[in-house]
Design an enzyme around this catalytic site. Structure first.
Site, mmCIF file in Angstrom:
data_model
loop_
_atom_site.group_PDB
_atom_site.id
_atom_site.type_symbol
_atom_site.label_atom_id
_atom_site.label_comp_id
_atom_site.label_asym_id
_atom_site.label_seq_id
_atom_site.Cartn_x
_atom_site.Cartn_y
_atom_site.Cartn_z
ATOM 1 N N ALA A 52 0.504 -1.479 -0.285
ATOM 2 C CA ALA A 52 0.111 0.140 0.015
ATOM 3 C C ALA A 52 1.093 1.522 0.148
ATOM 4 C CB ALA A 52 -0.764 0.214 0.865
ATOM 5 N N GLY A 97 0.364 -5.626 0.762
ATOM 6 C CA GLY A 97 -0.511 -5.220 -0.514
ATOM 7 C C GLY A 97 -0.233 -6.173 -1.464
ATOM 8 N N GLU A 100 -1.279 -9.285 -0.451
ATOM 9 C CA GLU A 100 -2.169 -9.429 -0.501
ATOM 10 C C GLU A 100 -2.640 -9.563 -1.381
ATOM 11 O OE1 GLU A 100 -2.001 -6.809 2.433
ATOM 12 O OE2 GLU A 100 -2.934 -7.755 3.905
ATOM 13 N N GLU A 120 4.536 -5.120 6.901
ATOM 14 C CA GLU A 120 3.386 -4.134 7.512
ATOM 15 C C GLU A 120 4.305 -4.082 9.506
ATOM 16 O OE1 GLU A 120 2.380 -5.966 6.379
ATOM 17 O OE2 GLU A 120 1.308 -5.642 4.471
HETATM 18 N N1 COA Z 1 4.392 3.148 -1.026
HETATM 19 C C1 COA Z 1 5.277 4.692 -0.897
HETATM 20 N N2 COA Z 1 5.966 4.688 -1.724
HETATM 21 C C2 COA Z 1 6.906 3.745 -2.138
HETATM 22 C C3 COA Z 1 6.699 2.504 -1.676
HETATM 23 C C4 COA Z 1 5.480 2.161 -0.640
HETATM 24 N N3 COA Z 1 5.346 0.797 -0.144
HETATM 25 N N4 COA Z 1 7.404 1.656 -2.167
HETATM 26 C C5 COA Z 1 8.353 1.778 -2.339
HETATM 27 N N5 COA Z 1 7.585 3.264 -2.946
HETATM 28 C C6 COA Z 1 8.565 4.488 -3.543
HETATM 29 C C7 COA Z 1 9.882 4.993 -2.375
HETATM 30 O O1 COA Z 1 9.746 5.880 -1.928
HETATM 31 C C8 COA Z 1 10.974 5.130 -3.679
HETATM 32 O O2 COA Z 1 10.124 6.550 -3.957
HETATM 33 P P1 COA Z 1 10.860 7.939 -4.075
HETATM 34 O O3 COA Z 1 11.798 7.973 -5.067
HETATM 35 O O4 COA Z 1 10.212 9.010 -4.566
HETATM 36 O O5 COA Z 1 11.449 7.916 -3.047
HETATM 37 C C9 COA Z 1 10.301 4.228 -5.402
HETATM 38 O O6 COA Z 1 9.338 3.822 -4.552
HETATM 39 C C10 COA Z 1 12.002 3.467 -5.021
HETATM 40 O O7 COA Z 1 11.848 2.656 -3.913
HETATM 41 P P2 COA Z 1 13.209 2.615 -2.983
HETATM 42 O O8 COA Z 1 13.062 2.769 -1.781
HETATM 43 O O9 COA Z 1 13.949 3.977 -3.193
HETATM 44 O O10 COA Z 1 13.342 1.269 -3.586
HETATM 45 P P3 COA Z 1 14.595 -0.056 -3.693
HETATM 46 O O11 COA Z 1 14.942 -0.527 -4.717
HETATM 47 O O12 COA Z 1 16.070 0.528 -2.141
HETATM 48 O O13 COA Z 1 13.795 -0.492 -2.217
HETATM 49 C C11 COA Z 1 12.024 -1.875 -1.687
HETATM 50 C C12 COA Z 1 12.617 -1.269 -2.552
HETATM 51 C C13 COA Z 1 11.118 -2.745 -2.268
HETATM 52 C C14 COA Z 1 12.777 -2.860 -0.082
HETATM 53 C C15 COA Z 1 11.342 -0.349 -0.966
HETATM 54 O O14 COA Z 1 11.032 0.070 -1.350
HETATM 55 C C16 COA Z 1 10.976 -1.308 0.092
HETATM 56 O O15 COA Z 1 11.034 -1.776 1.572
HETATM 57 N N6 COA Z 1 9.661 -0.499 0.201
HETATM 58 C C17 COA Z 1 8.502 -0.492 1.101
HETATM 59 C C18 COA Z 1 7.336 -2.280 1.289
HETATM 60 C C19 COA Z 1 6.859 -2.506 2.598
HETATM 61 O O16 COA Z 1 6.711 -1.716 3.658
HETATM 62 N N7 COA Z 1 5.074 -2.894 2.352
HETATM 63 C C20 COA Z 1 4.068 -2.594 3.324
HETATM 64 C C21 COA Z 1 3.664 -0.901 3.063
HETATM 65 S S1 COA Z 1 2.222 -1.505 4.010
#
Ligand code: COA
Length: 243
Positions: A52, A97, A100, A120
């Site tokens: 999400a 999500g 999910e 989460e």
């Molecule tokens: N919600 C909003 N934005 C998200 C996102 C999320 N769940 N997951 C990734 N993004 C965005 C990042 O903020 C970033 O945006 P920006 O360039 O404007 O800063 C962009 O997507 C790229 O992500 P980034 O984190 O830079 O890539 P990465 O390769 O370093 O890491 C992940 C990849 C997937 C490990 C990392 O993005 C992450 O942990 N995301 C969240 C996962 C999460 O907790 N999901 C559950 C949410 S309830």
């Protein structure tokens, strides 16, 4: 129909607009007979859906969050209960999500680089779009608790081993493999396929008796043109032609 979650710069995170669009497109899947099946995937090479949209969480009240989870669950129920088969084509990260969403689909095929998880707890949260229930259904209580309590990612091979996904393939073959499986399903009687979905989903619906549902659905097959064609074709030693 191929549905592509298309916010690659945000790793296809599900914001409220995307959820609204997904809801609307699922209504079309139910409504239009020319849509026979669905594949859901993410834009780009890196991510299926990375969860999400966390940015939207900042301003939510308790009441807003409760309503958000309810709306999200309702959209995913529409996917899960679709009478038309739905395959998740998991091309990369399927987190929160995203995991999910994949789990709400009937079948999951993943590229080798796909990563699954319910992270989460890292945010002081729990899954809200059905993850606590569907992950437990798919991989069992112990593994589900481990994945959700540690927040650790699971690679595609491990996800396959624990039953979270149906198949792991090379990224270049992902869509073709999904289409191949879909073609096999679509060559069967569409009403029978829809009844299989309905009977299996009844297993997890606490308001239903799954065995009774199966008896009813089995009975409903009789007298359909589809069943007459299937049985006649078998007895006449020819391939059935379902429409
Ligand atoms: N919600 C909003 N934005 C998200 C996102 C999320 N769940 N997951 C990734 N993004 C965005 C990042 O903020 C970033 O945006 P920006 O360039 O404007 O800063 C962009 O997507 C790229 O992500 P980034 O984190 O830079 O890539 P990465 O390769 O370093 O890491 C992940 C990849 C997937 C490990 C990392 O993005 C992450 O942990 N995301 C969240 C996962 C999460 O907790 N999901 C559950 C949410 S309830």
């Amino acid at each position: 129909m191929i549905i592509t979650i298309n916010r690659p710069d945000k790793l296809n995170a599900l914001n409220q607009q995307v959820m609204k669009d997904l809801d609307a497109v699922m209504d079309r899947v139910y409504k239009f007979p020319e849509i026979k099946s669905v594949v859901i995937t993410g834009a780009g090479l890196k991510s299926f859906v990375a969860g999400a949209d966390v940015k939207e969480f900042e301003s939510l009240s308790k009441e807003d969050a409760t309503a958000l989870a309810k709306r999200g669950q309702d959209v995913f129920f529409k996917i899960e209960n679709s009478p038309k088969p739905i395959i998740a084509c998991v091309n990369g990260f399927a987190l929160g999500g995203g995991c999910e969403l994949a789990m709400a689909c009937h079948i999951r095929i993943a590229a080798e680089q796909a990563r699954f998880g319910q992270p989460e707890v890292n945010l002081g949260l729990i899954p809200g779009y059905g993850g606590t229930q569907r992950l437990t259904q798919l991989v069992g209580r112990g593994k589900a608790l481990e994945i959700m309590m540690t927040g650790n990612m699971v690679d595609a091979t491990h996800a396959f081993q624990i039953g979270l996904i149906n198949q792991v393939v090379d990224a270049t073959a992902l869509m073709e493999e999904a289409k191949k499986m879909m073609r096999a399903i679509l060559s069967k009687g569409p009403q029978a396929v829809a009844r299989v979905i309905q009977a299996v989903e009844a297993c997890f619906d606490k308001t239903k008796d799954g065995y009774q549902e199966e008896v009813t659905l089995f009975g409903q097959c009789f007298g359909t043109a589809e069943m007459q064609e299937g049985v006649s074709a078998f007895l006449e030693k020819r391939k059935p032609k379902f429409s």
